[in-house]
Design an enzyme around this catalytic site. Structure first.
Site, PDB file in Angstrom:
ATOM      1  N   SER A  30       0.852  -1.199   0.000  1.00 29.86           N
ATOM      2  CA  SER A  30       0.000   0.000   0.000  1.00 29.86           C
ATOM      3  C   SER A  30       0.883   1.242   0.000  1.00 29.86           C
ATOM      4  O   SER A  30       2.019   1.207   0.492  1.00 29.86           O
ATOM      5  CB  SER A  30      -0.865   0.022   1.269  1.00 29.86           C
ATOM      6  N   TYR A  39      -1.126  -0.623  10.032  1.00 31.48           N
ATOM      7  CA  TYR A  39      -1.209  -0.950   8.604  1.00 31.48           C
ATOM      8  C   TYR A  39       0.062  -0.504   7.866  1.00 31.48           C
ATOM      9  O   TYR A  39       0.605  -1.228   7.035  1.00 31.48           O
ATOM     10  CB  TYR A  39      -2.447  -0.257   8.036  1.00 31.48           C
ATOM     11  N   LYS A  42       2.562  -3.060   5.949  1.00 27.91           N
ATOM     12  CA  LYS A  42       2.816  -2.927   4.511  1.00 27.91           C
ATOM     13  C   LYS A  42       4.271  -2.527   4.245  1.00 27.91           C
ATOM     14  O   LYS A  42       4.861  -2.947   3.255  1.00 27.91           O
ATOM     15  CB  LYS A  42       1.853  -1.910   3.895  1.00 27.91           C
TER      16      LYS A  42
HETATM   17  P1  NAP Z   1     -11.447  -6.175   0.672  1.00 28.83           P
HETATM   18  O1  NAP Z   1     -12.405  -5.790  -0.395  1.00 28.83           O
HETATM   19  O2  NAP Z   1     -11.800  -5.980   2.093  1.00 28.83           O
HETATM   20  O3  NAP Z   1     -11.033  -7.707   0.422  1.00 28.83           O
HETATM   21  C1  NAP Z   1     -10.130  -8.323   1.276  1.00 28.83           C
HETATM   22  C2  NAP Z   1      -9.971  -9.765   0.879  1.00 28.83           C
HETATM   23  O4  NAP Z   1      -8.985 -10.364   1.727  1.00 28.83           O
HETATM   24  C3  NAP Z   1     -11.230 -10.583   1.031  1.00 28.83           C
HETATM   25  O5  NAP Z   1     -11.263 -11.552   0.016  1.00 28.83           O
HETATM   26  C4  NAP Z   1     -11.030 -11.240   2.391  1.00 28.83           C
HETATM   27  O6  NAP Z   1     -11.709 -12.486   2.517  1.00 28.83           O
HETATM   28  C5  NAP Z   1      -9.539 -11.489   2.348  1.00 28.83           C
HETATM   29  N1  NAP Z   1      -8.953 -11.669   3.675  1.00 28.83           N
HETATM   30  C6  NAP Z   1      -8.882 -10.785   4.690  1.00 28.83           C
HETATM   31  N2  NAP Z   1      -8.229 -11.319   5.732  1.00 28.83           N
HETATM   32  C7  NAP Z   1      -7.900 -12.577   5.366  1.00 28.83           C
HETATM   33  C8  NAP Z   1      -7.212 -13.625   5.992  1.00 28.83           C
HETATM   34  N3  NAP Z   1      -6.738 -13.499   7.244  1.00 28.83           N
HETATM   35  N4  NAP Z   1      -7.042 -14.790   5.333  1.00 28.83           N
HETATM   36  C9  NAP Z   1      -7.508 -14.940   4.069  1.00 28.83           C
HETATM   37  N5  NAP Z   1      -8.155 -13.969   3.403  1.00 28.83           N
HETATM   38  C10 NAP Z   1      -8.348 -12.805   4.054  1.00 28.83           C
HETATM   39  O7  NAP Z   1     -10.065  -5.389   0.520  1.00 28.83           O
HETATM   40  P2  NAP Z   1      -9.287  -4.856  -0.774  1.00 28.83           P
HETATM   41  O8  NAP Z   1      -9.425  -3.390  -0.774  1.00 28.83           O
HETATM   42  O9  NAP Z   1      -9.627  -5.625  -1.982  1.00 28.83           O
HETATM   43  O10 NAP Z   1      -7.794  -5.180  -0.318  1.00 28.83           O
HETATM   44  C11 NAP Z   1      -6.996  -6.176  -0.920  1.00 28.83           C
HETATM   45  C12 NAP Z   1      -5.545  -5.862  -0.601  1.00 28.83           C
HETATM   46  O11 NAP Z   1      -5.187  -4.601  -1.144  1.00 28.83           O
HETATM   47  C13 NAP Z   1      -5.263  -5.784   0.904  1.00 28.83           C
HETATM   48  O12 NAP Z   1      -3.995  -6.342   1.175  1.00 28.83           O
HETATM   49  C14 NAP Z   1      -5.235  -4.289   1.152  1.00 28.83           C
HETATM   50  O13 NAP Z   1      -4.445  -3.974   2.271  1.00 28.83           O
HETATM   51  C15 NAP Z   1      -4.620  -3.799  -0.129  1.00 28.83           C
HETATM   52  N6  NAP Z   1      -4.863  -2.400  -0.411  1.00 28.83           N
HETATM   53  C16 NAP Z   1      -6.132  -1.922  -0.571  1.00 28.83           C
HETATM   54  C17 NAP Z   1      -6.328  -0.579  -0.847  1.00 28.83           C
HETATM   55  C18 NAP Z   1      -7.678   0.022  -1.050  1.00 28.83           C
HETATM   56  O14 NAP Z   1      -7.779   1.258  -1.120  1.00 28.83           O
HETATM   57  N7  NAP Z   1      -8.734  -0.759  -1.180  1.00 28.83           N
HETATM   58  C19 NAP Z   1      -5.220   0.286  -0.947  1.00 28.83           C
HETATM   59  C20 NAP Z   1      -3.955  -0.242  -0.772  1.00 28.83           C
HETATM   60  C21 NAP Z   1      -3.790  -1.579  -0.506  1.00 28.83           C
HETATM   61  P3  NAP Z   1     -13.116 -12.615   3.309  1.00 28.83           P
HETATM   62  O15 NAP Z   1     -13.943 -11.433   2.885  1.00 28.83           O
HETATM   63  O16 NAP Z   1     -13.636 -13.910   2.854  1.00 28.83           O
HETATM   64  O17 NAP Z   1     -12.754 -12.575   4.759  1.00 28.83           O
END
Ligand code: NAP
Length: 238
Positions: free
Chosen positions: A137, A150, A154
């Protein structure tokens, strides 16, 4: 060709799994709790002609990770691609942060990366090929107030990416990191998006497909000389 994507039931992981399915990969689709979303994503992948293996486990739990992956790796070999995408946020000022919010976030990102990567790494090294992509991130690059946990997780993932890339480069494995900015998923739905957008030079929030497109490039032959890098997808934030 097989791609293992963690946290792929929804959001960025889902878009990555669909992108890789478009490229012809069968998907080992990990998620933790969202059965319905995982089933919907699996159906979309199958529509594209790829096979899906649903793997419900918490990446932070080493025993569950090994239980799910060891047999698969023995039977099919390691995945050609591993995307460590699973992650959570538990925001709040450090002064008020409960210890659980620190450990849950760091365990998921860092122990998750370690557990899942460890389960496939030895076979990847023996096979002398593989691409590992870690989803970090912008918060891990520049540090965000209210996200000490976080940012630490990261930032650690970014450092681990660089170290592992150097350990594995001679064996034909590329390890890279993507550092997204604000991407429209469930993770940011509680945030004041209108205010955040004003701070983004491109004046808009990103889409999961913006991250998935970069994954598609990084796993392609065109990226074969790229390893140990952190690439931002953030509309110009840093
Ligand atoms: P999201 O929509 O909340 O999806 C998160 C996913 O991770 C879901 O499939 C969830 O599964 C899974 N997950 C969470 N904890 C888990 C665990 N302990 N074991 C296995 N699966 C797990 O989030 P997202 O925004 O797509 O984020 C995906 C990645 O991108 C993350 O690493 C996040 O930190 C990173 N990121 C996101 C953003 C943003 O703005 N969205 C920015 C920078 C980085 P379940 O729902 O089945 O629990």
């Amino acid at each position: 060709m097989i791609a293992l994507v963690t946290g792929a039931s929804k959001g960025i992981g889902k878009a990555i799994a669909l992108e890789l399915a478009d490229m012809g990969y069968d998907i080992w689709l990990n998620y933790r709790s969202s059965d319905e979303s995982a089933a919907e994503t699996a159906a979309l992948i199958r529509k594209k002609g790829s096979e899906v293996t649903l793997l419900k486990f918490d990446v932070a739990d080493k025993a569950l990770v090994n239980g799910a992956l060891n047999g698969l790796v023995e039977e099919f070999g390691p995945p050609d691609i591993l995307v460590n995408n699973a992650g959570i946020a538990r925001d709040g000022l450090m002064m008020w942060m409960p210890s659980d919010d620190w450990t849950d976030v760091t365990d998921t990102t860092l122990n998750g990366f370690f557990n899942v990567t460890k389960a496939v790494l030895q076979s990847m090294l023996q096979r002398k090929s593989g691409k590992i992509i870690n989803i970090a991130s912008v918060s891990g690059v520049m540090g965000n107030p209210g996200q000490v946990n976080y940012s630490a997780a990261k930032g650690g993932l970014i450092a681990a990416t660089k170290a592992l890339a150097k350990e594995t480069a001679k064996r034909g494995i590329c390890v890279n990191c993507i550092a997204p900015g604000f991407i429209e998923t469930d993770m940011v739905k509680e945030l004041p998006v209108k205010e955040i957008v004003k701070m983004i030079p491109m004046q808009k929030i990103g889409q999961p497909e913006d991250v998935a497109g970069l994954v598609g490039f990084l796993v392609s032959d065109r990226a074969s000389y790229i390893t140990g890098q952190v690439i931002g997808v953030n509309g110009g934030v840093c």
